[in-house]
Design an enzyme around this catalytic site. Structure first.
Site, PDB file in Angstrom:
ATOM      1  CG  ASN A  64      27.935 -15.106  20.960  1.00 33.49           C
ATOM      2  OD1 ASN A  64      28.217 -16.035  21.689  1.00 33.49           O
ATOM      3  ND2 ASN A  64      27.727 -13.879  21.422  1.00 33.49           N
TER       4      ASN A  64
ATOM      5  CG  HIS B  74      36.353 -18.510  20.512  1.00 33.18           C
ATOM      6  ND1 HIS B  74      35.852 -17.385  19.882  1.00 33.18           N
ATOM      7  CD2 HIS B  74      35.450 -18.795  21.493  1.00 33.18           C
ATOM      8  CE1 HIS B  74      34.736 -16.999  20.471  1.00 33.18           C
ATOM      9  NE2 HIS B  74      34.463 -17.843  21.449  1.00 33.18           N
TER      10      HIS B  74
ATOM     11  CE  LYS C 235      36.348 -15.158   1.688  1.00 31.25           C
ATOM     12  NZ  LYS C 235      35.334 -14.368   0.994  1.00 31.25           N
ATOM     13  CG  HIS C 236      38.525 -14.460   6.392  1.00 31.42           C
ATOM     14  ND1 HIS C 236      39.881 -14.252   6.366  1.00 31.42           N
ATOM     15  CD2 HIS C 236      38.032 -13.792   5.323  1.00 31.42           C
ATOM     16  CE1 HIS C 236      40.198 -13.486   5.347  1.00 31.42           C
ATOM     17  NE2 HIS C 236      39.102 -13.202   4.685  1.00 31.42           N
TER      18      HIS C 236
END
Length: 393
Positions: free
Chosen positions: A232, A393, A66-67
């Site tokens: 994180n 990221h 999810k996302h």
């Protein structure tokens, strides 16, 4: 196919949108549906995760994304009767394949966050797995293939609009990857670190230096999951599946708490008092998940007050008191914990211990490593310094 036009980007106002290859063909085939921008971000990250889990463990693997972070990840170990019940697969009239078990574990670990997820499967999707997927609210699935029976089942989901992606398992991306932010192109070497390397557990600074084979497997699962989790991040794993993932927190202790709370909820769902809640037969699975989440939380009165409990239960249940919760959580043991970077303070270990953590793998390198090690020794926790950072990221 060299490119695929998309309806829009992250948001409806972001047009035009597409995915494309600068060289060669896209390694995907759309079997059904019309996947969007975020669907592909989830699918391609999730596929990498399950592929690595499969290679590292030799077991079928599944992930629920999810996302662009996993809500769950697991390998295909058999399910106990308790897990079948809390994952809502105890009523299926067919045998669960190893891949179906992996999916049930990945989807069931954090059912609230997995609602509307994108699924990744390491192996060819069989009929049993497709039938489990069809039961849940989900955006799509990516796998290296689908049996004819599975295709038929999945094409019938969501009135034929369910997103089904087939990916070429032989595809390997270029060693250099790029992305743009604010019109500026970033370039870096792909993160190809192998997390099933036994040498990752060579540096064990704690007094307890014993990692069982199951603990090593679970720590590898944790680290591979973290490799594709927005930083994180920390990940609690038990018995071949993530039970609590904390993603995208600016503070590591908040990340450890978030993931620990999820691990506690996973364990509390197995408490007899929770498993025997007198739900009405007409309550949907998603509503049960939400109700259980509230019932075992700080706002349990929201579902136990007069005029409300009748919407969910056939009779008013007794609350699960804080003392009962603490006593049940204390029974959880053998949990493995991975971190995508070093723990800066021992408070992370204190929190992890409360959720049954006995094994830890983290990068090491904090100026307070001595405090972290001492806190592990206080509880007899075995910890390895991997010397590998896994920011994503």
């Amino acid at each position: 196919m060299k490119e695929l036009a998309l309806k829009y980007g992250c948001n409806p106002n972001q047009k035009p949108s597409r995915i494309f290859m600068e060289e060669g063909e896209l390694p995907i085939e759309i079997v059904c549906g019309r996947p969007g921008y975020i669907n592909f971000l989830d699918a391609l990250n999730a596929w990498q995760l399950v592929s690595e889990l499969r290679e590292a463990t030799g077991l079928p693997a599944a992930a629920s994304f999810k996302h662009v972070s996993p809500a769950g990840a697991a390998v295909g170990l058999p399910l106990s009767d308790t897990l079948k019940k809390i994952y809502f697969v105890d009523d299926v009239p067919f045998d669960l394949s190893p891949l179906a078990c992996a999916y049930a574990r990945a989807r069931g670990a954090d059912r609230m966050c997995s609602y509307g997820d994108f699924v990744a499967l390491s192996d060819v999707c069989d009929e049993a797995t497709s039938r489990l997927i069809k039961r849940e609210v989900s955006d799509g699935v990516i796998a290296p293939g689908y049996t004819p029976e599975a295709v038929e089942v999945l094409k019938a989901k969501r009135k034929g609009t369910y997103n089904v992606i087939k990916i070429d398992p032989a595809y390997r991306p270029a060693p250099i990857e790029r992305k743009q932010v604010f019109g500026i192109t970033f370039e870096q070497g792909r993160n190809e670190v192998k997390l099933d390397d036994p040498s990752l557990f060579d540096d064990i600074p704690t007094k307890n230096k014993t990692f069982t084979p199951e603990a090593r497997r679970d720590l590898v699962i944790s680290l591979i999951t973290l490799k594709y989790t927005q930083s994180n991040s920390v990940c609690y794993v038990k018995d071949g599946q993530a039970i609590g993932i904390g993603a995208g927190q600016q503070s590591r202790i908040h990340c450890t708490r978030l993931a620990g709370n999820k691990a506690d909820e996973w364990w509390l769902r197995q408490c007899p008092k929770v498993m025997n809640l007198p739900f009405r037969e007409d309550i949907r699975r998603a509503d049960r998940d939400n109700t259980i989440n509230i019932y075992i939380g700080d706002e349990c009165e929201d579902v136990l007050q007069e005029g409300v409990w009748q919407l969910f239960f056939t009779e008013k249940p007794e609350p699960l008191t804080p003392a009962e919760q603490k006593a049940w959580i204390a029974r959880n043991t053998g949990v493995a914990l991975g971190s995508d970077a070093f723990f800066p303070f021992g408070d992370n270990i204190e929190r992890a211990h409360k959720s049954g953590v006995e094994y830890i793998a983290q990068a090491g390198g904090s100026i307070r490593d001595d405090h972290v090690i001492a806190t592990c020794d206080k509880y007899g926790i075995a910890m390895a310094f991997t010397h590998v950072r896994l920011f994503h990221h």
